[in-house]
Design a protein around this motif. Structure first.
Motif, PDB file in Angstrom:
ATOM      1  N   UNK A   4      57.192  32.687  32.225  1.00  0.00           N
ATOM      2  CA  UNK A   4      56.083  31.820  32.615  1.00  0.00           C
ATOM      3  C   UNK A   4      55.083  32.581  33.481  1.00  0.00           C
ATOM      4  N   UNK A   5      55.597  33.353  34.436  1.00  0.00           N
ATOM      5  CA  UNK A   5      54.732  34.100  35.338  1.00  0.00           C
ATOM      6  C   UNK A   5      53.886  35.125  34.592  1.00  0.00           C
ATOM      7  N   UNK A   6      54.480  35.818  33.632  1.00  0.00           N
ATOM      8  CA  UNK A   6      53.789  36.943  33.000  1.00  0.00           C
ATOM      9  C   UNK A   6      53.013  36.573  31.741  1.00  0.00           C
ATOM     10  N   UNK A   7      53.551  35.698  30.920  1.00  0.00           N
ATOM     11  CA  UNK A   7      52.845  35.329  29.686  1.00  0.00           C
ATOM     12  C   UNK A   7      51.757  34.298  29.959  1.00  0.00           C
ATOM     13  N   UNK A   8      52.068  33.287  30.755  1.00  0.00           N
ATOM     14  CA  UNK A   8      51.140  32.172  30.908  1.00  0.00           C
ATOM     15  C   UNK A   8      50.280  32.268  32.168  1.00  0.00           C
ATOM     16  N   UNK A   9      50.784  32.873  33.241  1.00  0.00           N
ATOM     17  CA  UNK A   9      49.966  33.057  34.435  1.00  0.00           C
ATOM     18  C   UNK A   9      49.180  34.364  34.369  1.00  0.00           C
ATOM     19  N   UNK A  10      49.869  35.491  34.397  1.00  0.00           N
ATOM     20  CA  UNK A  10      49.167  36.768  34.371  1.00  0.00           C
ATOM     21  C   UNK A  10      48.513  37.023  33.011  1.00  0.00           C
ATOM     22  N   UNK A  11      49.223  36.731  31.926  1.00  0.00           N
ATOM     23  CA  UNK A  11      48.684  36.962  30.595  1.00  0.00           C
ATOM     24  C   UNK A  11      47.699  35.903  30.140  1.00  0.00           C
ATOM     25  N   UNK A  12      47.705  34.749  30.791  1.00  0.00           N
ATOM     26  CA  UNK A  12      46.762  33.658  30.514  1.00  0.00           C
ATOM     27  C   UNK A  12      46.756  33.262  29.035  1.00  0.00           C
ATOM     28  N   UNK A  13      47.913  33.245  28.410  1.00  0.00           N
ATOM     29  CA  UNK A  13      47.982  32.812  27.015  1.00  0.00           C
ATOM     30  C   UNK A  13      47.519  31.359  26.941  1.00  0.00           C
ATOM     31  N   UNK A  14      46.467  31.135  26.166  1.00  0.00           N
ATOM     32  CA  UNK A  14      45.889  29.795  26.123  1.00  0.00           C
ATOM     33  C   UNK A  14      45.063  29.583  24.882  1.00  0.00           C
ATOM     34  N   UNK A  15      43.789  29.205  25.058  1.00  0.00           N
ATOM     35  CA  UNK A  15      42.908  28.892  23.939  1.00  0.00           C
ATOM     36  C   UNK A  15      41.706  29.832  23.907  1.00  0.00           C
ATOM     37  N   UNK A  16      41.186  30.049  22.689  1.00  0.00           N
ATOM     38  CA  UNK A  16      39.907  30.730  22.525  1.00  0.00           C
ATOM     39  C   UNK A  16      38.771  29.773  22.894  1.00  0.00           C
ATOM     40  N   UNK A  17      37.576  30.314  22.964  1.00  0.00           N
ATOM     41  CA  UNK A  17      36.410  29.495  23.299  1.00  0.00           C
ATOM     42  C   UNK A  17      36.195  28.371  22.295  1.00  0.00           C
ATOM     43  N   UNK A  18      36.612  28.594  21.036  1.00  0.00           N
ATOM     44  CA  UNK A  18      36.419  27.560  20.019  1.00  0.00           C
ATOM     45  C   UNK A  18      37.556  26.533  19.991  1.00  0.00           C
ATOM     46  N   UNK A  19      38.490  26.659  20.917  1.00  0.00           N
ATOM     47  CA  UNK A  19      39.577  25.696  21.014  1.00  0.00           C
ATOM     48  C   UNK A  19      40.837  26.056  20.263  1.00  0.00           C
TER      49      UNK A  19
END
Length: 332
Positions: free
Chosen positions: A131-146
């Motif tokens: 969680x710390x590295x992929x989602x916090x530091x790595x910020x795995x999320x969405x592109x600008x287009x969603x």
């Protein structure tokens, strides 16, 4: 109490069963009667003399446990309402290879509903780390287009790897993973990744082929070394490369101009020496966002083998062999 000591730095057989005093919890700490503990790569590094415990931590190995909360201060920072007698799992800075272990209360979480103690003990080190590295530091999320971003996990069949694959897949992300043989690749595929046998395929070419040449947005890397430049070539624009280990070497030659042209980010972290407040914030995020996935069955720990604690040396030998898929556990 019984505990597993490191008698001297060395091979797996330096681990020995010993008698130790039961540790006493300090302020904002609790005592846990340990039912199960996870075996992790940092335990091996510590046994070899290459990863000393942080100041004030137990000299015993073991970074995660599950068991019964039997003593300590539950009146302070207690976001999950834990009480004596509750079944908990906890992230530790050391001391998990023992019948009793002390943990900061904010680093303790309730055992997910329906989980055994062995399954619960398999959670803290890997889930806090991912969680710390992929989602916090790595910020795995969405592109600008969603649309959702993609992830490559190096070492997909490890405890960290199976956790990262499952979490990212459960949250809707496209996941690629590398592994070293057909059995490990099949396990990664079953968990939701497109698996690449790095002994037979070039992971850069393979991922680019399946992303129309774009590459991936985030890479979780526990190899480093000569993988780094190839990973930079694989990252999409604005991609992030996150280091959590250096099993392939801690130095790399890189093309810095590629980082500038593609606006890439290189980052990484270790968890063990971070302050309690940092780990407490991670625990809160996990309880809110990951515990429901665990309790619904969408994500589960992958247990490769369970050893009696007295056979910790055999457990370490298995870890070093690289033949396991998922977690190696100890029980008392």
């Amino acid at each position: 109490m019984q505990a597993i000591e490191i008698s001297q730095p060395g091979a797996a057989d330096v681990l020995r069963l010993a008698e130790r005093p039961v540790p006493r919890p300090g302020p904002d700490e609790v005592l846990i009667r340990v039912a199960a503990a996870g075996v992790n790569r940092p335990d091996v590094f510590q046994r070899q003399g290459n990863y000393a415990p942080p100041p004030g931590a137990s000299d015993l190995p073991g970074l995660e446990v599950a068991g019964e909360l039997v003593e300590g201060d539950v009146g302070g920072d207690n976001p999950f309402g834990l009480r004596r007698g509750d079944a908990v799992c906890a992230l530790l800075a050391g001391g998990g290879y023992a019948e009793y272990a002390v943990a900061p209360l904010p680093q303790c979480l309730p055992v997910p509903i329906g989980f055994s103690m062995v399954e619960a003990a398999a959670l803290p080190e890997n889930y806090f780390t991912v969680w710390s590295n992929v989602f916090d530091r790595g910020r795995l999320g969405k592109h600008a287009d969603g649309t959702l971003e993609s992830l490559l996990v190096q070492g997909g069949s490890s405890g960290i790897g199976v956790t990262a694959i499952q979490l990212a897949h459960a949250l809707g992300h496209r996941v690629f993973a590398t592994a070293g043989n057909a059995e490990k690749c099949a396990a990664c595929e079953k968990l939701g990744a497109h698996a690449i046998n790095y002994r037979e395929q070039d992971f850069v070419e393979e991922v680019k082929k399946h992303t129309d040449g774009r590459g991936v947005d985030v890479i979780l890397d526990m190899v480093a070394g000569d993988y780094v430049q190839r990973e930079l070539e694989l990252l999409a624009e604005d991609g992030r490369l996150v280091f959590i280990a250096t099993l392939g070497g801690k130095r790399a030659d890189i093309d810095a101009s590629l980082i500038m042209r593609r606006r890439l980010t290189l980052t990484g972290s270790t968890l063990r020496a971070r302050p309690v407040a940092f780990k407490a914030a991670l625990a809160t995020q996990l309880h809110e966002k990951v515990w429901p996935l665990l309790e619904s069955g969408r994500v589960r720990p992958v247990i490769h083998q369970v050893f009696p604690a007295r056979e910790a040396a055999q457990a370490h030998a298995l870890m070093e062999s690289g033949e396991h898929i998922g977690k190696i556990m100890l029980t008392w």
